[in-house]
Design a protein around this motif. Structure first.
Motif, short mmCIF file in Angstrom:
data_model
loop_
_atom_site.label_atom_id
_atom_site.label_comp_id
_atom_site.label_asym_id
_atom_site.label_seq_id
_atom_site.Cartn_x
_atom_site.Cartn_y
_atom_site.Cartn_z
N CYS A 27 91.13 11.14 -103.53
CA CYS A 27 89.89 10.99 -104.31
C CYS A 27 90.08 11.48 -105.74
O CYS A 27 89.48 10.91 -106.68
N TRP A 28 90.89 12.51 -105.93
CA TRP A 28 91.22 12.93 -107.29
C TRP A 28 92.11 11.90 -107.98
O TRP A 28 91.93 11.61 -109.18
N ASN A 29 93.05 11.33 -107.26
CA ASN A 29 93.92 10.31 -107.85
C ASN A 29 93.11 9.11 -108.34
O ASN A 29 93.42 8.51 -109.38
N ILE A 30 92.07 8.75 -107.61
CA ILE A 30 91.26 7.59 -107.97
C ILE A 30 90.58 7.79 -109.31
O ILE A 30 90.55 6.88 -110.16
N VAL A 31 89.99 8.97 -109.54
CA VAL A 31 89.19 9.17 -110.75
C VAL A 31 90.00 9.72 -111.92
O VAL A 31 89.48 9.78 -113.05
N GLN A 32 91.25 10.11 -111.71
CA GLN A 32 92.01 10.75 -112.78
C GLN A 32 92.15 9.88 -114.03
O GLN A 32 92.03 10.39 -115.16
N PRO A 33 92.39 8.55 -113.90
CA PRO A 33 92.45 7.74 -115.13
C PRO A 33 91.17 7.78 -115.95
O PRO A 33 91.21 7.72 -117.19
N VAL A 34 90.03 7.88 -115.30
CA VAL A 34 88.76 7.99 -116.01
C VAL A 34 88.68 9.33 -116.73
O VAL A 34 88.31 9.41 -117.92
N LEU A 35 89.03 10.41 -116.03
CA LEU A 35 89.01 11.74 -116.66
C LEU A 35 89.95 11.79 -117.86
O LEU A 35 89.63 12.37 -118.90
N ASP A 36 91.11 11.15 -117.73
CA ASP A 36 92.08 11.12 -118.84
C ASP A 36 91.51 10.37 -120.03
O ASP A 36 91.68 10.80 -121.19
N ALA A 37 90.86 9.24 -119.77
CA ALA A 37 90.29 8.45 -120.87
C ALA A 37 89.18 9.22 -121.57
O ALA A 37 89.07 9.18 -122.81
N TRP A 38 88.38 9.93 -120.80
CA TRP A 38 87.30 10.72 -121.41
C TRP A 38 87.88 11.86 -122.24
O TRP A 38 87.41 12.14 -123.34
N LYS A 39 88.89 12.52 -121.71
CA LYS A 39 89.51 13.64 -122.43
C LYS A 39 90.11 13.17 -123.75
O LYS A 39 90.09 13.89 -124.76
N ALA A 40 90.64 11.95 -123.75
CA ALA A 40 91.26 11.40 -124.96
C ALA A 40 90.23 10.84 -125.93
O ALA A 40 90.59 10.35 -127.02
N GLY A 41 88.96 10.89 -125.58
CA GLY A 41 87.91 10.40 -126.46
C GLY A 41 87.78 8.89 -126.49
O GLY A 41 87.17 8.33 -127.41
N GLU A 42 88.33 8.21 -125.50
CA GLU A 42 88.28 6.75 -125.48
C GLU A 42 86.93 6.20 -125.05
O GLU A 42 86.63 5.03 -125.27
N VAL A 43 86.11 7.04 -124.41
CA VAL A 43 84.79 6.63 -123.95
C VAL A 43 83.77 7.58 -124.57
O VAL A 43 83.83 8.79 -124.33
N PRO A 44 82.83 7.08 -125.37
CA PRO A 44 81.89 7.98 -126.06
C PRO A 44 80.94 8.67 -125.08
O PRO A 44 80.58 8.11 -124.04
N LEU A 45 80.54 9.88 -125.42
CA LEU A 45 79.51 10.61 -124.69
C LEU A 45 78.18 10.30 -125.36
O LEU A 45 77.89 10.80 -126.44
N GLU A 46 77.36 9.46 -124.72
CA GLU A 46 76.14 8.96 -125.34
C GLU A 46 74.92 9.76 -124.89
O GLU A 46 74.83 10.17 -123.73
N ASP A 47 73.99 9.93 -125.80
CA ASP A 47 72.76 10.67 -125.50
C ASP A 47 71.74 9.76 -124.82
O ASP A 47 71.68 8.55 -125.08
N TYR A 48 70.93 10.36 -123.97
CA TYR A 48 69.75 9.68 -123.44
C TYR A 48 68.65 10.71 -123.26
O TYR A 48 68.91 11.87 -122.94
N ALA A 49 67.42 10.31 -123.50
CA ALA A 49 66.30 11.23 -123.40
C ALA A 49 66.00 11.54 -121.93
O ALA A 49 65.99 10.63 -121.09
N ALA A 50 65.77 12.79 -121.61
CA ALA A 50 65.34 13.14 -120.26
C ALA A 50 64.07 12.36 -119.93
O ALA A 50 63.15 12.28 -120.74
N GLY A 51 64.06 11.76 -118.77
CA GLY A 51 62.93 10.93 -118.37
C GLY A 51 63.16 9.44 -118.57
O GLY A 51 62.37 8.62 -118.09
N SER A 52 64.24 9.09 -119.26
CA SER A 52 64.60 7.68 -119.43
C SER A 52 65.54 7.24 -118.31
O SER A 52 65.85 8.03 -117.40
N SER A 53 66.02 6.00 -118.38
CA SER A 53 66.96 5.51 -117.37
C SER A 53 68.40 5.66 -117.78
O SER A 53 69.32 5.36 -117.03
N GLY A 54 68.64 6.15 -119.03
CA GLY A 54 69.99 6.31 -119.53
C GLY A 54 70.05 5.91 -120.99
O GLY A 54 69.03 5.55 -121.61
#
Length: 463
Positions: free
Chosen positions: A431-458
């Motif tokens: 299960c860690w092997n499956i998600v590791q490429p995603v964690l690596d991409a996030w750590k490298a800044g390849e996927v933005p961390l986007e804001d959403y207002a609490a109470g919205s759908s995202g």
């Protein structure tokens, strides 16, 4: 009657009070004779670094009342229970803990994985009862290497078959209903494949915000907390081949086999406005059900530098003949205004529709809901005011309610020496092997961390 002592490490924590003790109580409340035999002679020993001896019996009593547990079995547990203040990494303190043991031993780790490994190293050198069982809460490490190390530490104490890696989502009514419905209904069994199914989404959103869990959550985030563990197990239940027997060997082999061919999506675009197979977001100030939530980064104990996501979506594929080409979307988020929590199976449209029909004709959608436990089937029908007018029809039903909670299912397996609904060591690593490429991409800044207002759908860009 065989006596069993359950030592709960981390007994002063929220998990013990909110889930574990009510789970034990639900086995009593359910009244099933086999469950009552499991708790007959059970001694519950709580332990933690802080002294909670004065309130421990009241904590158990309150948890049992919460699930309607009464009678002689409750009285017996309350009479025999003890609380021992101890450091679980101290061999000397284990002398006091083991002095309370009567009969077989269950050690329940309601502790972080780094502490579990240290405790296991101590236990490996102690003279434990011949029949000792270990029950360990997720996360099982924080990556594949640490999961391997944790497995090795635990196996120095007891053999693999007596290690219960707990994931209570396997005891969810929806997960159990998925197994039963898939393998016992010809209509589903014959259509459960990539030829008929276009997309599968496993979603578990919630209205709650951080709720004081910064100590754990801010170093974990939604992906590690929910997707890597709970939702991957639900994916396995949804996609596995039918085992010849629902016993620990065959069912867990089937779940392991399908996870071994699961990896990050490599096909076409799954999410709007991005070619990436993952998205992440973090809530800002907003209102959920009339309750004002602050920015996540303003919550006590949060370090903004961690860039912790409170909403995560990933797309996966199951690379086998049954499922090749179908995207499986896992999603979980906090502070969502109208949260979905379901397994949503969308079928492919029919190949041909006769001319002369009016209205909307949509592909079938099958839903297995977590809260409340339910099954819903949406399909296209007619017979309205006009003779050839198409209309959506929904058929739904609530799943049977059980007195035994999801954690009751966990305890049933632990006390009954049945690891069927627990995670095997190799699966914890995969299960860690499956998600590791995603964690690596996030750590490298390849996927933005986007804001959403609490109470919205995202985030706005996600729709």
């Amino acid at each position: 009657m065989t006596s069993t002592t359950m030592i709960i490490l981390g007994a002063s924590g929220d998990l013990t009070k909110r889930l574990l003790l009510p789970g034990i109580g639900s086995l009593i409340a359910g009244g099933d004779e086999s469950d009552l035999r499991l708790v007959d002679g059970l001694k519950v020993v709580g332990s933690g670094r802080s002294d909670r001896a004065d309130e421990w019996r009241e904590t158990i009593s309150g948890a049992f009342e919460q699930v309607g547990a009464t009678g002689d079995a409750v009285d017996a547990i309350l009479s025999s229970t003890r609380y021992v203040q101890a450091d679980p990494t101290s061999e000397e303190d284990w002398g006091s803990l083991l002095g309370e043991v009567e009969g077989d031993l269950v050690v329940y780790f309601a502790l972080p994985p780094a502490i579990v490994s240290k405790v296991a190293a101590v236990l490996a050198d102690l003279d434990l009862p011949e029949h000792t069982v270990l029950a360990v809460e997720k996360p099982f490490g924080d990556d594949a290497d640490s999961a391997v190390a944790l497995n090795e530490a635990l196996r120095k104490v007891v053999p693999e078959e007596r290690i219960h890696r707990v994931d209570h989502f396997l005891g969810q009514r929806a997960a159990l209903a998925m197994l039963a419905t898939r393998f016992n209904n010809r209509l589903l069994e014959s259509s459960w494949n990539a030829d008929q199914i276009e997309r599968v989404e496993i979603v578990y959103d919630e209205k709650l915000g951080l709720e004081g869990r910064a100590g754990y959550y801010d170093t974990a985030g939604a992906l590690r907390d929910m997707l890597q563990s709970h939702l991957l197990q639900v994916l396995a239940v949804t996609t596995c081949e039918a085992p010849s027997d629902l016993d620990p060997e065959h069912l867990r082999n089937s779940l392991a086999a399908v996870l071994s061919v699961t990896h990050v999506w490599t096909g076409g675009k799954v999410f709007p406005n991005t070619d990436a197979p993952s998205r992440r977001g973090r809530y800002t100030a907003g209102e959920v059900d009339g309750k004002r939530l602050p920015d996540y980064v303003a919550e006590e104990g949060v370090d903004p530098a961690n860039e912790t996501e409170t909403l995560a979506e990933i797309a996966l594929e199951v690379d086998n003949a049954r499922w090749g080409g179908v995207p499986f979307v896992l999603r979980s988020g906090k502070a969502i205004g109208d949260p979905a929590n379901e397994i949503r199976v969308t079928y492919r449209p029919v190949r041909f529709r006769p001319e002369g029909q009016t209205g909307d004709g949509h592909a079938e959608v099958l839903r297995f809901g977590f809260k409340p436990p339910r099954i819903e089937f949406q399909f296209t029908s007619g017979g309205g005011e006009m003779p050839f007018q198409l209309e959506p029809v929904e058929v739904s039903g609530r799943l049977p309610k059980s007195a035994v909670t999801e954690y009751g299912e966990v305890i049933r397996g632990v006390l009954g020496d049945d690891p069927t609904l627990s995670i095997r060591g190799d699966v914890a690593v995969q299960c860690w092997n499956i998600v590791q490429p995603v964690l690596d991409a996030w750590k490298a800044g390849e996927v933005p961390l986007e804001d959403y207002a609490a109470g919205s759908s995202g985030p706005a860009s996600w729709s």
